[in-house]
Design a protein around this motif. Structure first.
Motif, PDB file in Angstrom:
ATOM      1  N   ALA A 235      78.335  38.199  60.097  1.00 52.91           N
ATOM      2  CA  ALA A 235      76.932  37.714  60.093  1.00 52.91           C
ATOM      3  C   ALA A 235      76.900  37.040  58.703  1.00 52.91           C
ATOM      4  O   ALA A 235      76.970  37.716  57.546  1.00 52.91           O
ATOM      5  N   THR A 236      76.988  35.375  58.501  1.00 56.56           N
ATOM      6  CA  THR A 236      76.929  35.136  57.237  1.00 56.56           C
ATOM      7  C   THR A 236      75.756  35.038  56.670  1.00 56.56           C
ATOM      8  O   THR A 236      75.869  35.029  55.353  1.00 56.56           O
ATOM      9  N   HIS A 237      74.578  35.547  57.080  1.00 57.43           N
ATOM     10  CA  HIS A 237      73.429  35.671  56.535  1.00 57.43           C
ATOM     11  C   HIS A 237      73.514  37.228  56.010  1.00 57.43           C
ATOM     12  O   HIS A 237      73.643  38.054  56.726  1.00 57.43           O
ATOM     13  N   ASP A 238      73.411  37.341  54.451  1.00 56.66           N
ATOM     14  CA  ASP A 238      73.873  38.679  53.941  1.00 56.66           C
ATOM     15  C   ASP A 238      73.084  39.923  54.566  1.00 56.66           C
ATOM     16  O   ASP A 238      73.306  41.052  54.762  1.00 56.66           O
ATOM     17  N   THR A 239      71.698  39.441  55.115  1.00 54.21           N
ATOM     18  CA  THR A 239      70.926  40.562  55.576  1.00 54.21           C
ATOM     19  C   THR A 239      71.471  40.904  57.131  1.00 54.21           C
ATOM     20  O   THR A 239      71.396  42.108  57.410  1.00 54.21           O
ATOM     21  N   GLY A 240      72.090  39.753  57.812  1.00 50.61           N
ATOM     22  CA  GLY A 240      72.631  40.262  59.235  1.00 50.61           C
ATOM     23  C   GLY A 240      73.761  41.037  58.856  1.00 50.61           C
ATOM     24  O   GLY A 240      73.948  41.853  59.623  1.00 50.61           O
ATOM     25  N   SER A 241      74.516  40.935  57.982  1.00 48.29           N
ATOM     26  CA  SER A 241      75.701  41.798  57.703  1.00 48.29           C
ATOM     27  C   SER A 241      75.241  43.118  57.399  1.00 48.29           C
ATOM     28  O   SER A 241      75.879  44.206  57.873  1.00 48.29           O
ATOM     29  N   ALA A 242      74.058  43.350  56.625  1.00 46.09           N
ATOM     30  CA  ALA A 242      73.756  44.426  56.256  1.00 46.09           C
ATOM     31  C   ALA A 242      73.293  45.333  57.005  1.00 46.09           C
ATOM     32  O   ALA A 242      73.179  46.483  57.236  1.00 46.09           O
ATOM     33  N   VAL A 243      72.635  44.771  58.218  1.00 44.37           N
ATOM     34  CA  VAL A 243      71.788  45.520  59.262  1.00 44.37           C
ATOM     35  C   VAL A 243      72.968  46.020  60.340  1.00 44.37           C
ATOM     36  O   VAL A 243      72.904  47.022  60.758  1.00 44.37           O
ATOM     37  N   ILE A 244      74.256  45.455  60.237  1.00 49.34           N
ATOM     38  CA  ILE A 244      74.992  46.187  61.180  1.00 49.34           C
ATOM     39  C   ILE A 244      75.635  47.268  60.521  1.00 49.34           C
ATOM     40  O   ILE A 244      76.030  48.331  61.404  1.00 49.34           O
ATOM     41  N   THR A 282      59.559  37.800  61.270  1.00 56.14           N
ATOM     42  CA  THR A 282      60.440  36.920  61.945  1.00 56.14           C
ATOM     43  C   THR A 282      61.399  37.479  62.797  1.00 56.14           C
ATOM     44  O   THR A 282      61.620  38.781  62.806  1.00 56.14           O
ATOM     45  N   ASN A 283      62.125  36.615  63.493  1.00 56.22           N
ATOM     46  CA  ASN A 283      63.076  37.290  64.625  1.00 56.22           C
ATOM     47  C   ASN A 283      64.256  36.361  64.171  1.00 56.22           C
ATOM     48  O   ASN A 283      64.627  35.308  65.041  1.00 56.22           O
ATOM     49  N   GLU A 284      65.188  36.911  63.145  1.00 52.77           N
ATOM     50  CA  GLU A 284      66.217  36.207  62.772  1.00 52.77           C
ATOM     51  C   GLU A 284      67.391  36.997  63.880  1.00 52.77           C
ATOM     52  O   GLU A 284      67.379  37.930  64.207  1.00 52.77           O
ATOM     53  N   GLY A 285      68.712  35.902  63.821  1.00 52.00           N
ATOM     54  CA  GLY A 285      69.384  36.298  64.712  1.00 52.00           C
ATOM     55  C   GLY A 285      70.312  37.346  64.091  1.00 52.00           C
ATOM     56  O   GLY A 285      70.540  37.515  62.830  1.00 52.00           O
ATOM     57  N   GLY A 286      71.168  38.388  64.847  1.00 51.88           N
ATOM     58  CA  GLY A 286      71.974  39.233  64.347  1.00 51.88           C
ATOM     59  C   GLY A 286      73.217  39.350  65.327  1.00 51.88           C
ATOM     60  O   GLY A 286      73.531  38.504  66.005  1.00 51.88           O
ATOM     61  N   ILE A 287      73.818  40.443  65.216  1.00 50.31           N
ATOM     62  CA  ILE A 287      74.977  40.397  65.670  1.00 50.31           C
ATOM     63  C   ILE A 287      75.028  40.758  67.192  1.00 50.31           C
ATOM     64  O   ILE A 287      73.756  41.287  67.837  1.00 50.31           O
ATOM     65  N   ASP A 288      75.988  40.108  67.973  1.00 52.29           N
ATOM     66  CA  ASP A 288      75.886  40.329  69.540  1.00 52.29           C
ATOM     67  C   ASP A 288      74.509  39.312  70.222  1.00 52.29           C
ATOM     68  O   ASP A 288      73.981  40.025  70.960  1.00 52.29           O
ATOM     69  N   TYR A 289      74.061  38.601  69.270  1.00 53.15           N
ATOM     70  CA  TYR A 289      72.868  37.961  69.752  1.00 53.15           C
ATOM     71  C   TYR A 289      71.672  38.866  69.821  1.00 53.15           C
ATOM     72  O   TYR A 289      70.727  38.530  70.605  1.00 53.15           O
ATOM     73  N   GLN A 290      71.513  40.070  69.287  1.00 51.56           N
ATOM     74  CA  GLN A 290      70.500  40.954  68.968  1.00 51.56           C
ATOM     75  C   GLN A 290      69.658  40.205  68.019  1.00 51.56           C
ATOM     76  O   GLN A 290      69.743  39.415  67.303  1.00 51.56           O
ATOM     77  N   TYR A 291      68.099  40.502  67.879  1.00 55.90           N
ATOM     78  CA  TYR A 291      67.334  40.011  67.115  1.00 55.90           C
ATOM     79  C   TYR A 291      66.958  40.852  65.844  1.00 55.90           C
ATOM     80  O   TYR A 291      66.936  42.162  66.124  1.00 55.90           O
ATOM     81  N   ARG A 292      66.878  40.344  64.652  1.00 52.80           N
ATOM     82  CA  ARG A 292      66.384  41.098  63.489  1.00 52.80           C
ATOM     83  C   ARG A 292      64.989  40.842  63.387  1.00 52.80           C
ATOM     84  O   ARG A 292      64.544  39.833  62.757  1.00 52.80           O
ATOM     85  N   PHE A 293      64.233  41.592  63.637  1.00 55.19           N
ATOM     86  CA  PHE A 293      62.549  41.687  63.774  1.00 55.19           C
ATOM     87  C   PHE A 293      62.161  42.180  62.561  1.00 55.19           C
ATOM     88  O   PHE A 293      62.208  43.330  62.251  1.00 55.19           O
ATOM     89  N   LEU A 294      61.829  41.359  61.381  1.00 59.13           N
ATOM     90  CA  LEU A 294      61.603  41.976  60.119  1.00 59.13           C
ATOM     91  C   LEU A 294      60.621  41.237  59.267  1.00 59.13           C
ATOM     92  O   LEU A 294      60.323  40.261  59.636  1.00 59.13           O
ATOM     93  N   LYS A 295      60.429  41.687  58.144  1.00 53.63           N
ATOM     94  CA  LYS A 295      59.490  40.960  56.952  1.00 53.63           C
ATOM     95  C   LYS A 295      60.252  40.724  55.914  1.00 53.63           C
ATOM     96  O   LYS A 295      60.800  41.645  55.605  1.00 53.63           O
ATOM     97  N   ASN A 296      60.107  39.584  55.233  1.00 49.86           N
ATOM     98  CA  ASN A 296      60.704  39.397  53.756  1.00 49.86           C
ATOM     99  C   ASN A 296      59.655  39.706  52.785  1.00 49.86           C
ATOM    100  O   ASN A 296      58.437  39.309  52.922  1.00 49.86           O
ATOM    101  N   ILE A 297      60.186  40.744  51.875  1.00 47.94           N
ATOM    102  CA  ILE A 297      59.110  41.282  50.996  1.00 47.94           C
ATOM    103  C   ILE A 297      59.831  40.756  49.558  1.00 47.94           C
ATOM    104  O   ILE A 297      61.194  40.778  49.448  1.00 47.94           O
ATOM    105  N   MET A 298      59.297  40.535  48.540  1.00 43.40           N
ATOM    106  CA  MET A 298      59.684  40.070  47.438  1.00 43.40           C
ATOM    107  C   MET A 298      60.784  40.809  46.824  1.00 43.40           C
ATOM    108  O   MET A 298      61.965  40.192  46.311  1.00 43.40           O
TER     109      MET A 298
END
Length: 472
Positions: A235-244, A282-298
């Motif tokens: 997951a080249t988005h660092d948060t996508g990798s972190a959530v794994i 937001t509904n960002e893409g995740g591993i295995d086409y799951q969705y990372r339903f999240l909010k960005n905070i500072m």
């Protein structure tokens, strides 16, 4: 035979190459190389030095070779939204302008004149932030249309670094979704949206999923480094990798804590309802086409800037000690206010906010730090309530991952204000998730649940309970 994978994890202030491998069923890590990353002023814009980043990746790989290790694979993750445009000769025609650059000021509102906010959210499911790729591209179209006319290739930062490694062009799914230009349901570039904006859709590449083997190294790199290896898309988005790397997902809200705080939960479908739009999730893409339903905070960007404003006189650990000593000080700022995105002086901006809102003004480094940590905890508390309202259920635990999970004071604050059990760890979540995706592509790990089981057994997780539990 042991398979070795290299995670290249580049954040807003630094990058690392971390070696990972399985040993007796446990995932092992070894940091090979660390380097600085920063925004620099180039002409009128604040930019990333991507060529330097690529050189540092090569420096780290050379260190591997000197250690007698030839990795089997490499995967790169970075922050989201930023990109490079290439011309017909595959030469960059833009700098890698940072999301903190003011070129997007007012662009979001102009885009809403072409496509309504509601329709944009319904189609993409992505949180509205003024620096999203869509507004960066629209800024170029408005102010420098000649650049978009020349552009033949759009590559996000990790895509471009992968291109420099392999000569292969692709847009990776998790990072592509952050552009606000990918349809949340088809998982492809939204050509209708691009047409409305007047942006050339042909410059976008095929979207490829995490665990894709992109290719091997360019011949000239093999000669320079002394070995070849596979380049694998994590997951080249660092948060996508972190959530794994979140060990347990069921009934858990995660906070990926670093320069930004990403708070949310994993889901099997996008939630593009009005309430999610109103709360700016937001509904960002995740591993295995799951969705990372999240909010960005500072996030910890604020304390990083505070540290800089005090001329780096205090370490992050010392700021925690000073904040604990200032336990009686209580003022709260809205950490998501745009004024904190890139202020000239973060400390002064925090003081100004307190003046404007009639709150006590922090006058010492400890009081400033206490204000930041309290404000972050309150913003997490608000986001947790919003998630539970949208899902219409209570979540039992919060899992804090990433470098920020080492801040014990903040972990306890989160437990106290949310009245939930907080699990802190793993610290190196992004690199761990990156390596896990590579090992799945290499066949060393079979699937995501097995990966999470291995991660849970391999790394320390600390538990924090509310100091004074209250009845709901």
């Amino acid at each position: 035979m042991t398979k070795y994978s290299i995670a290249v994890d580049i954040g807003a202030s630094s990058g690392r190459l971390i070696l990972g491998w399985l040993e007796n069923g446990s995932l092992k890590l070894d940091e090979i190389h660390r380097f600085e990353n920063k925004i620099v002023k180039k002409g009128d814009h604040y930019c990333w030095e991507v060529e330097k980043l690529f050189q540092e990746i090569k420096n780290g790989l050379k260190k591997c070779f000197e250690m007698g290790i030839k990795p089997d694979s490499i995967g790169i993750d970075t922050w989201a939204v930023d990109f490079v445009l290439l011309d017909e000769n595959d030469q960059p025609i833009t700098e890698a302008v940072s999301y903190r650059d003011p070129r997007t000021d007012g662009m979001m509102e102009e885009v809403f004149q072409l496509i309504s906010k509601e329709r944009l959210y319904l189609e993409t499911g992505i949180q509205f932030q003024k620096f999203n790729t869509i507004y960066q591209l629209y800024s170029i179209k408005k102010n420098h249309p000649e650049i978009l006319e020349k552009a033949k290739t759009f590559l996000m930062i990790p895509d471009y670094l992968n291109y420099l490694l392999t000569g292969k062009k692709a847009n990776e799914y998790t990072n592509a979704t952050s552009t606000q230009l990918v349809n949340a349901f088809t998982k492809k570039w939204d050509h209708q949206l691009l047409d409305v904006l007047g942006i050339n859709k042909d410059m976008f590449q095929e979207i490829k999923a995490p665990k894709t083997v992109l290719g091997t190294l360019r011949d000239e790199l093999v000669s320079e480094l002394g070995f070849d290896m596979e380049v694998i898309l994590p997951a080249t988005h660092d948060t996508g990798s972190a959530v794994i790397a979140v060990p347990e997902q069921d009934g858990t809200i995660y906070i990926s804590s670093g320069t930004w705080s990403l708070i949310g939960t994993e889901n099997y479908f996008p939630i593009c309802v009005t309430k999610a739009l109103d709360y700016n999730f937001t509904n960002e893409g995740g591993i295995d086409y799951q969705y990372r339903f999240l909010k960005n905070i500072m996030g910890l960007w604020m304390i990083q800037e505070v540290k800089r404003n005090y001329n780096d006189e205090y370490s992050f650990a010392r700021f925690v000690e000073l904040a604990e000593a200032a336990k009686d000080f209580k003022s709260i700022v809205n950490v998501n206010d745009d004024r904190f995105l890139k202020p000239d002086n973060m400390v002064q901006e925090i003081m100004n906010y307190c003046v404007e809102t009639g709150q006590p003004i922090p006058s010492t480094p400890g009081e400033v730090a206490k204000c930041v940590y309290d404000s972050l905890a309150v913003s997490y508390q608000d986001a947790v309530k919003e998630i539970e309202e949208i899902f219409e259920k209570q979540f039992e635990k919060i899992n804090v991952i990433g470098g920020g999970c080492q801040n014990e004071m903040l972990n306890q604050l989160i437990a106290d204000v949310t009245n939930k059990e907080v699990n802190a760890g793993p610290v190196e979540a992004t690199a761990i998730g990156n390596i896990a995706a590579q090992l799945m592509a290499l066949g060393e790990i079979q699937e995501i649940n097995q990966a999470r089981g291995i991660i849970k057994e391999s790394f320390e997780v600390k538990k924090y309970l509310p100091a004074q539990p209250v009845k709901n």
